[in-house]
Design an enzyme around this catalytic site. Structure first.
Site, short mmCIF file in Angstrom:
data_model
loop_
_atom_site.label_atom_id
_atom_site.label_comp_id
_atom_site.label_asym_id
_atom_site.label_seq_id
_atom_site.Cartn_x
_atom_site.Cartn_y
_atom_site.Cartn_z
N HIS A 67 59.89 -10.92 -20.03
CA HIS A 67 58.96 -11.96 -20.45
C HIS A 67 57.80 -12.00 -19.45
O HIS A 67 57.98 -11.66 -18.28
CB HIS A 67 59.70 -13.31 -20.48
CG HIS A 67 58.86 -14.42 -20.99
ND1 HIS A 67 57.97 -15.11 -20.19
CD2 HIS A 67 58.74 -14.95 -22.24
CE1 HIS A 67 57.34 -16.01 -20.94
NE2 HIS A 67 57.79 -15.94 -22.18
N ASP A 121 58.38 -18.62 -29.75
CA ASP A 121 57.90 -19.01 -28.42
C ASP A 121 57.83 -20.53 -28.29
O ASP A 121 56.93 -21.08 -27.66
CB ASP A 121 56.55 -18.37 -28.05
CG ASP A 121 56.36 -18.26 -26.54
OD1 ASP A 121 57.34 -18.47 -25.80
OD2 ASP A 121 55.23 -18.00 -26.11
C1 1DF Z 1 52.70 -20.07 -22.14
C2 1DF Z 1 52.92 -19.01 -23.02
C3 1DF Z 1 53.71 -20.45 -21.24
C4 1DF Z 1 54.12 -18.35 -23.00
C5 1DF Z 1 54.91 -19.78 -21.23
O1 1DF Z 1 55.90 -20.06 -20.37
C6 1DF Z 1 55.16 -18.76 -22.16
C7 1DF Z 1 51.43 -20.78 -22.15
C8 1DF Z 1 55.61 -20.75 -19.19
O2 1DF Z 1 50.66 -20.59 -23.12
O3 1DF Z 1 51.15 -21.54 -21.23
O4 1DF Z 1 56.37 -18.24 -22.22
N1 1DF Z 1 54.26 -17.19 -23.83
O5 1DF Z 1 55.29 -16.52 -23.83
O6 1DF Z 1 53.25 -16.81 -24.47
MN MN Z 2 57.22 -17.08 -23.93
#
Ligand code: 1DF
Ligand code: MN
Length: 345
Positions: free
Chosen positions: A182, A305
């Site tokens: 991730h 997500d």
């Molecule tokens: C965000 C996006 C934050 C994802 C995430 O975890 C995350 C974000 C802190 O947009 O702030 O897992 N993502 O996987 O796109």
């Molecule tokens: Mn994510």
């Protein structure tokens, strides 16, 4: 008369949660003088001074059985494959990280056991201490019956092609457990251009960080050493599949001039053999169509997500994807069941 059709089983594979212990430790990180680019996001979520949208994320991360289950029911989502949200335990010292990973895995194991039809889980471990990580990985799969692993890309700016991490890759391969790489913010020396315009996280920096991690693993020969290792990456493969032709061509040149090690297979062969991708936060039918054509229908998994992306549009995206009924079954649950050892319904 046609019998009533059973609703399709929707398993979402990149669904974030947290626990109070990790949230408290991340608030301490938020107040520390760390230079990590992750601080931009960590401060907003765990040490919020204003009630912006990010500040409302924490309760949704900490909740498993209330609002989350309501959201799943409202949107026809059968199951969340849960993972401790980024940056996981990877900003802590090795002792704290090892301890918090075990606590998070215990809690995850308990909720999966309580709701086996609604939740599955990816276990955390602390790459800061590979030896103890291996112990926790074995415990998480054999004792807690979790479904694979989550790692938030680099650890102290180091990537999985570093030999110090090989015991972790060896354990994942031996346990037949997929590692979901991730995103977290870009490692320190690559982070500067992502400090402006909100590029630090999901808008752009996350994808560059994880795609770079995946490419490093392929061109370093990691998959010659661990040929059965399975890696999952989100956000429609972080665009790696779009690059495969150029990667193959230029990696061959790099090998021929001695800047890259000789490998048994090409990057595109490793990507198709050792990787699967998810659609988390990348709801473009054009990109999905390209990905299926490039990688095969068996290598693409659906994800939302949650809580960073809304569930409704993620479901609408896959419900309306231009694929056959059989293909939709694979994207929604068949591939997730196979890769993450989730019992078929
Ligand atoms: C965000 C996006 C934050 C994802 C995430 O975890 C995350 C974000 C802190 O947009 O702030 O897992 N993502 O996987 O796109
Ligand atoms: Mn994510």
């Amino acid at each position: 008369m046609t019998p009533a059709t059973k609703p399709i089983r929707r398993i979402a594979t990149e669904e974030a949660f947290s626990i109070p212990e990790v949230a408290a430790a991340l608030r301490d990180v938020a107040r520390s003088p760390s230079v990590s680019q992750d601080l931009i996001l960590v401060q907003r979520i765990y040490d919020a001074k204003v009630d912006d949208v990010q500040a409302r994320l924490l309760p949704r991360l900490l909740d498993l059985e209330k609002e989350r289950m309501r959201d799943m029911d409202e949107n026809g989502v059968a199951m969340h494959l849960l993972s401790l949200t980024a940056p996981g335990v990877q900003m802590f010292d090795a002792d704290t990280a090892t301890e918090l990973a075990a606590i998070a895995n215990d809690k995850l194991g308990a909720v999966v056991k309580k709701h086996p039809k609604r939740f599955a889980g990816l276990a955390s471990f602390a790459p800061q201490s590979p030896k103890r990580a291996v112990k926790e990985m074995e415990r998480a799969i054999t004792k807690l019956k979790l479904n694979g692993f989550i790692v938030n890309s680099h650890t102290n700016n180091e990537y999985f092609d570093y030999p110090k991490f090989f015991p972790i890759l060896e354990a994942a391969e031996a346990l037949d457990a997929c590692i979901y790489i991730h995103p977290r913010a870009a490692s320190d020396l690559m982070a500067a251009p992502f400090r402006d315009y909100g590029l630090d996280s999901a808008q752009w920096g996350y994808g560059i960080e994880v795609s770079t991690h995946a490419v490093r693993m392929m061109v370093s020969g990691v998959f010659d050493r661990f040929p059965k290792l399975k890696i999952c990456i989100g956000h429609m493969g972080e665009a790696v599949q779009f690059w495969l032709w150029r990667l193959d061509y230029m990696n061959k040149n790099a090998q021929n001039r001695g800047s890259a090690p000789k490998t048994k297979l090409t990057p595109s062969e490793y990507f198709k053999r050792n990787f699967v991708i998810t659609t988390s936060g990348q709801e473009s039918h054009l990109a999905l169509d390209f990905s299926i054509k490039a990688l095969g229908i068996d290598n693409v998994l659906w994800a939302i997500d949650y809580p960073y992306q809304p569930s409704g549009p993620a479901v609408a995206f896959m419900d309306s994807a231009p694929v056959s009924a059989t293909e939709r079954e694979k994207l929604y649950h068949g591939n997730a069941e196979r890769i993450f050892h989730i019992e078929p319904a």
